[in-house]
Design a protein around this motif. Sequence first.
Motif, PDB file in Angstrom:
ATOM      1  N   THR A  47      -4.022   5.128   3.658  1.00 54.42           N
ATOM      2  CA  THR A  47      -3.629   6.456   4.124  1.00 54.42           C
ATOM      3  C   THR A  47      -3.079   7.246   2.947  1.00 54.42           C
ATOM      4  O   THR A  47      -3.038   6.769   1.807  1.00 54.42           O
ATOM      5  CB  THR A  47      -2.552   6.353   5.214  1.00 54.42           C
ATOM      6  N   ASN A  64      -8.349  -3.148   3.137  1.00 51.79           N
ATOM      7  CA  ASN A  64      -9.441  -2.515   3.852  1.00 51.79           C
ATOM      8  C   ASN A  64      -9.344  -1.002   3.654  1.00 51.79           C
ATOM      9  O   ASN A  64      -8.289  -0.409   3.861  1.00 51.79           O
ATOM     10  CB  ASN A  64      -9.349  -2.861   5.346  1.00 51.79           C
ATOM     11  N   LEU A  65     -10.418  -0.378   3.247  1.00 52.01           N
ATOM     12  CA  LEU A  65     -10.410   1.059   2.992  1.00 52.01           C
ATOM     13  C   LEU A  65      -9.958   1.852   4.204  1.00 52.01           C
ATOM     14  O   LEU A  65      -9.359   2.927   4.076  1.00 52.01           O
ATOM     15  CB  LEU A  65     -11.799   1.519   2.552  1.00 52.01           C
ATOM     16  N   ASN A  66     -10.240   1.339   5.396  1.00 52.10           N
ATOM     17  CA  ASN A  66      -9.832   2.030   6.617  1.00 52.10           C
ATOM     18  C   ASN A  66      -8.323   2.022   6.810  1.00 52.10           C
ATOM     19  O   ASN A  66      -7.787   2.806   7.598  1.00 52.10           O
ATOM     20  CB  ASN A  66     -10.510   1.398   7.840  1.00 52.10           C
ATOM     21  N   ASP A  67      -7.639   1.104   6.100  1.00 53.73           N
ATOM     22  CA  ASP A  67      -6.183   0.996   6.232  1.00 53.73           C
ATOM     23  C   ASP A  67      -5.453   1.872   5.222  1.00 53.73           C
ATOM     24  O   ASP A  67      -4.221   1.997   5.289  1.00 53.73           O
ATOM     25  CB  ASP A  67      -5.740  -0.464   6.055  1.00 53.73           C
ATOM     26  N   THR A  83       0.800  -1.220   0.000  1.00 49.56           N
ATOM     27  CA  THR A  83       0.000   0.000   0.000  1.00 49.56           C
ATOM     28  C   THR A  83       0.833   1.271   0.000  1.00 49.56           C
ATOM     29  O   THR A  83       0.278   2.372  -0.018  1.00 49.56           O
ATOM     30  CB  THR A  83      -0.935   0.034   1.233  1.00 49.56           C
TER      31      THR A  83
END
Length: 239
Positions: free
Chosen positions: A192, A187-190, A152
């Motif tokens: 940044t 996960n979209l929450n991960d 990511t």
Amino acid sequence: MVPCQCSQCIESDQPHLFNFTILKDRQKLRKKTTMECQLSAIDVPLNLLLAGFEIPAPHDLNLAIPTEPKIETSATMNTIKIFLASSSELKADRQQFEIFINRENKKHVRQGIFFELVLWEDFLDAMSPTRSQDEYNKAVAECDVFVSLFHTKAGKYTEEEFLKALETFKAHNRPLIYTYFKGAAVNLNDITSEILSLLNFKQKLKDLEHFYTTYNDINDLKHQFGEQLPKLLSELGYS
């Protein structure tokens, strides 16, 4: 760390790991010729665990047991250094890749070839008059193969190591460079703002006309890199 070779661990992606120094110390004592696996409680021969990590000395040969095939090694061992670069987010993949290389060594040691995996963890206790990254970059320049993993983000230092490998390759045709991007769902929450560093790095690779490969999981990575090993050995003159 040396992966266990008992019947349970040999087929597992997460085998028990022995400390190499402890294995060697136990071998020198010569009071016992086995180590117990902490997962299966099976006694594993020391010579089987250490095969591929060194050429046995003459006094060690009597440790072989009839039920295990004797591994014949070449009189001359050729070491191929593989530098593995990635961010800490891929720690699990790094550990599994290390186990994969250790198992490949058991196959290739018979042909006198040993893969030495160079990891940034190996430099944690090294002192540098400038900065630790300089030590990593120096190791990159001295390696035969450079493997980088991304997911990511493209860390500043991983990118610096890649550019050092590319600079060295242009000057000496080594190290051979393999670049992999993990394509697993995120996960979209991960996610940044660091995702921008990944996109920028991919664009840089495109501008450099450097092709990268996508892998789905560690098994896919091991499969893809395993298929490259014969070509890699050929490129390095070991075909």
